[in-house]
Structures are given as C-alpha cells and as structure tokens.
Design an enzyme around this catalytic site. Structure first.
Site, PDB file in Angstrom:
ATOM      1  N   TYR A 163       0.833  -1.210   0.000  1.00 13.40           N
ATOM      2  CA  TYR A 163       0.000   0.000   0.000  1.00 13.40           C
ATOM      3  C   TYR A 163       0.868   1.261   0.000  1.00 13.40           C
ATOM      4  O   TYR A 163       0.615   2.211  -0.748  1.00 13.40           O
ATOM      5  CB  TYR A 163      -0.912  -0.032   1.222  1.00 13.40           C
ATOM      6  CG  TYR A 163      -1.930   1.079   1.296  1.00 13.40           C
ATOM      7  CD1 TYR A 163      -3.089   1.034   0.512  1.00 13.40           C
ATOM      8  CD2 TYR A 163      -1.753   2.157   2.153  1.00 13.40           C
ATOM      9  CE1 TYR A 163      -4.035   2.037   0.591  1.00 13.40           C
ATOM     10  CE2 TYR A 163      -2.700   3.167   2.240  1.00 13.40           C
ATOM     11  CZ  TYR A 163      -3.837   3.097   1.460  1.00 13.40           C
ATOM     12  OH  TYR A 163      -4.784   4.102   1.542  1.00 13.40           O
ATOM     13  N   LYS A 167       0.977   4.075  -2.959  1.00 12.26           N
ATOM     14  CA  LYS A 167       0.605   5.463  -2.684  1.00 12.26           C
ATOM     15  C   LYS A 167       1.782   6.415  -2.905  1.00 12.26           C
ATOM     16  O   LYS A 167       1.586   7.565  -3.311  1.00 12.26           O
ATOM     17  CB  LYS A 167       0.063   5.586  -1.263  1.00 12.26           C
ATOM     18  CG  LYS A 167      -1.285   4.890  -1.060  1.00 12.26           C
ATOM     19  CD  LYS A 167      -2.350   5.441  -1.985  1.00 12.26           C
ATOM     20  CE  LYS A 167      -3.726   4.879  -1.688  1.00 12.26           C
ATOM     21  NZ  LYS A 167      -4.769   5.434  -2.586  1.00 12.26           N
TER      22      LYS A 167
END
Length: 254
Positions: A163, A167
């Site tokens: 993640y 991002k």
C-alpha cells in the site's frame, strides 16, 4: 448535505467521475461535488446497492448522477467506463482517483498476489483512468484531476509495504502528469488522508494510533472531501498543480 443555490454552484454544467464512490471518502466526495452542481459518475467495483444509494442521495439534493461499474485496474473496463460517460454526457471535467484496497501483512508474510493486487488497483488504476480522461481534457483545454494518496506513501507504515509503495507511486505520478498537462490548463493534485473513519480503518486499534495524531482523533470522510471539493471546484485552485496536500490531523509535518 444540501446543494448550494444554483447561482453559487461552481460546477454547474460540469461532469465529475469519482472512482470507488460507493462508500467512505468516495461517497463523501460525490455528495460534495454534487452540491456544487456537478453531474456525478459514481463508479463502483462490486456493490451496486451501495452505489445506487449514493445516486439516490445525489438526486435527492437536485443533482444528476449515474452508477457505473468498472474494475479500474483493468484497461478495457476503464475504457468502457469512460466511453459510457461520454455517451451519456459528452464531457468529463473532474476526475477523482479514489478507488483503493489494502492487503496488509508484514513483508515476510506478504504473498506476491497481495502485493500485485494492491499495486494494480491503487497505482495502475490511477494511471489507466488518468490516461483515459487526459485525451478528453486536452481536447477541452480544461480539467481537474485529484488523486487520493496517503500518509503511508510519505512516511511508510509497518504491514503496508504494498500500500505504501502504491501510494508513493501516486505522488510521483501526480507530479509528472501535472507537468505534462499544465500547458492545456489542466491541474493535477494529490490529497493524502491520514487515518479517516471508513470501512478501511474500522478494524484498527485507535489507542495505538491516536498518540501519533496531534489533533487526537480520526478524520471524517467529509473533511477529506472538503479539500477535494476545493481543488476540483474553486476558482482559487486554478493556479495549484502538482501538489500533495495532507488531511491527517498533523501526523506528517514537513
């Protein structure tokens, strides 16, 4: 949420496509932009019932909306989504790349498929959607793109290597595309939420997190949507591009 008076609506006659708009930050954003008079495309991956509920909320305040399914990690589905919007309304003025998933675990336990699934949706999905609408916005010589990144992409977070990497990639992507599209008057910015009260954070233990948040609480989806609304609708945001803005209660201070 109530719609603004028509004479105050800054997105009157505009079309906004919001990915992952059936819940959380996406839903709050859809309602916020609808209040500004925008026609809203509520994109969803699986929950038609939830997406229809958002459409009903938007219609209740006097704005127009449609719910369209698409897995934004798939190029053919993204093309189908954008084509459907163009057939319906003939323009796309705002894109909010919000769709995202998590597959959290420590690196040594992370399966390649969990890594890939998060990269595919959270990063590749942003690429596919932005590429698809950029052709439209370049022709229009106008448009605003808001990408949802995360504080995890700025500071990292144990158990979220996939993640955080995705991002962080969104941040680099945002800055590059902002430079590419700026000559045609298109702005591209990123919003980095901290810990926001959504389904994605429902299972987290608040006590261990709140000590790192100066404001001492989780944020609300509407607080993130407020910044997105500014970047997408306010004339004062026309000279802002390539920026990453945090909504995190003070977690990350440069």
């Amino acid at each position: 949420m109530e719609a603004l008076p028509t004479n105050l609506q800054r997105l009157q006659g505009k079309v906004a496509l919001i990915t992952g708009a059936s819940r959380g930050i996406g839903r709050a954003t859809a309602l916020a932009l609808a209040a500004e008079g925008a026609k809203i495309v509520v994109n969803y991956a699986s929950s038609r019932t939830a997406a229809d509920a958002v459409v009903a909320e938007i219609e209740a305040i006097g704005s127009s909306a449609i719910a369209l399914p698409a897995d934004v990690s798939k190029a053919d589905q993204v093309d189908g989504l954008v084509n459907a919007v163009m057939e319906k309304w003939g323009q796309i003025d705002v894109l909010v790349n919000n769709a995202g998933i998590t597959r959290d675990t420590l690196l040594l336990r992370m399966k390649p498929e969990d890594w890939q699934a998060v990269i595919d949706l959270n990063l590749t999905g942003v690429f596919l959607c932005t590429r698809a609408i950029s052709k439209i916005m370049l022709k229009q010589r106008s448009g605003r793109v808001v990408n949802i990144t995360s504080v995890a992409g700025q500071m990292g977070n144990p158990g979220q290597a996939n993640y955080s990497a995705a991002k962080a990639g969104v941040i680099g992507f945002t800055k590059t595309v902002a430079k590419e599209l700026a000559p045609r008057g298109i702005t591209v910015n990123a919003v980095a939420p901290g810990f926001i009260t959504t389904d994605m954070t429902a299972d987290l233990k608040a006590d261990g997190i709140l000590q790192f948040i100066p404001l001492g609480r989780y944020g609300q989806p509407e607080e993130v949507a407020g910044l997105i609304r500014f970047l997408a609708a306010d004339p004062a945001a026309a000279y802002i591009t390539g920026q990453v803005m945090n909504v995190d209660g003070g977690m990350v201070m440069a």
